[in-house]
Design an enzyme around this catalytic site. Sequence first.
Site, PDB file in Angstrom:
ATOM      1  N   ASP A   1     -11.322   2.264   4.220  1.00 42.15           N
ATOM      2  CA  ASP A   1     -11.485   0.805   4.182  1.00 42.15           C
ATOM      3  C   ASP A   1     -12.981   0.443   4.207  1.00 42.15           C
ATOM      4  O   ASP A   1     -13.345  -0.712   4.007  1.00 42.15           O
ATOM      5  CB  ASP A   1     -10.789   0.205   5.416  1.00 42.15           C
ATOM      6  CG  ASP A   1     -10.038  -1.072   5.085  1.00 42.15           C
ATOM      7  OD1 ASP A   1      -9.926  -1.387   3.891  1.00 42.15           O
ATOM      8  OD2 ASP A   1      -9.585  -1.750   6.031  1.00 42.15           O
TER       9      ASP A   1
ATOM     10  N   GLN B   1      -4.572  -1.861   9.552  1.00 47.09           N
ATOM     11  CA  GLN B   1      -4.409  -3.187   8.952  1.00 47.09           C
ATOM     12  C   GLN B   1      -4.966  -4.253   9.906  1.00 47.09           C
ATOM     13  O   GLN B   1      -4.580  -4.329  11.066  1.00 47.09           O
ATOM     14  CB  GLN B   1      -2.918  -3.440   8.662  1.00 47.09           C
ATOM     15  CG  GLN B   1      -2.635  -4.733   7.934  1.00 47.09           C
ATOM     16  CD  GLN B   1      -3.225  -4.755   6.516  1.00 47.09           C
ATOM     17  OE1 GLN B   1      -3.111  -3.783   5.774  1.00 47.09           O
ATOM     18  NE2 GLN B   1      -3.872  -5.845   6.157  1.00 47.09           N
TER      19      GLN B   1
ATOM     20  N   LYS C   1       0.842  -1.202   0.000  1.00 46.15           N
ATOM     21  CA  LYS C   1       0.000   0.000   0.000  1.00 46.15           C
ATOM     22  C   LYS C   1       0.879   1.256   0.000  1.00 46.15           C
ATOM     23  O   LYS C   1       0.622   2.220  -0.728  1.00 46.15           O
ATOM     24  CB  LYS C   1      -0.916  -0.008   1.240  1.00 46.15           C
ATOM     25  CG  LYS C   1      -2.047  -1.012   1.090  1.00 46.15           C
ATOM     26  CD  LYS C   1      -2.748  -1.355   2.393  1.00 46.15           C
ATOM     27  CE  LYS C   1      -3.688  -2.547   2.143  1.00 46.15           C
ATOM     28  NZ  LYS C   1      -4.251  -3.120   3.350  1.00 46.15           N
TER      29      LYS C   1
END
Length: 293
Positions: A118, A95, A51
């Site tokens: 997200d 994450q 990322k």
Amino acid sequence: MKLIEGAPIAEAVYQECLASFEELKAAGHLPGLAVVLVGDDPASRAYVGSKERKCQELGMHSVKIEKSADTTQEELHAVIDELNADESIHGILVQLPLPKHLNEDEVILRIDPAKDVDGLHPINLGKLAMDDPTGFAPCTPSGCQRMLIESGIETSGQNVVIVGRSLLVGKSLALLMMGKGAGGNATVTVAHSRTRDLKAVTSEADILVAAIGIPKFIGPDHVKEGAVVIDVGINRIEDPTAKRGSRLVGDVDFEAVAEKCSAITPVPGGVGKMTIAMLMANTIRACRMKVGM
Ligand code: NAD
């Protein structure tokens, strides 16, 4: 049989991101993404690394915050609070999975929904359920939908069966595909570990999506002749003939199923390529919304 590869579709998304990025930059705005990594899980570290690399390639502002595995809930909340207040950051991604002692739901709730690229904050999931385009949809399901759209696969009125009901993938993809936009208007069935006679259910699918987490679980008996198969699974299996002693496979038995279907995504090289592309697209959109462009 058509192979639906992720790379060219992800590239098209990146090109859109670049165009949007240049417009923002010309107006004096630099999109910024913060990725928070807690602990030292090697797979999570690898995902965070890719990322970060992608942000750099696009010229975006990127921040990586690494915390040790013994970080407390309060310490993590303080990190999120700081990022929520940081004007240079438009997207925040924590994450997952987090170490077991941390409550993931509480952490996600702490993120400003306008920065939740997200798409896992209840506000964004609610907007997804309401067909409200101002929200952010989770990246992997958005990527699956985009692959179908770009491949010219009609979803309207089609029978879609999704195997797997996680929020991250199955349930969110079901909302997207029953929604009213492009890549939507489908008749969606969600199957899961308690589904009776799974093969009978999946054999009704014009479009079958596997998001299970079991290597090669979906075989030819699950698939109707001519169906489209989207394989979300990423599973590492041992393979003494491979260089690393292991290799990645999907939730679909690719070789056996490919002969039967009209189109299929490979693993690796399929859906996996889309997730980061959609994250970049969400971050740029978060920046546009923040600055009103
Ligand atoms: P999960 O473990 O949260 O959910 C798995 C789902 O599969 C559950 O809803 C469960 O009910 C269902 N399931 C389990 N066993 C079943 C069975 N025997 N029959 C029918 N259903 C069954 O997993 P997840 O986070 O949704 O991920 C699914 C897969 O997708 C994994 O392989 C994961 O690595 C992969 N994944 C890929 C990406 C990507 O970027 N391509 C992103 C996220 C997840």
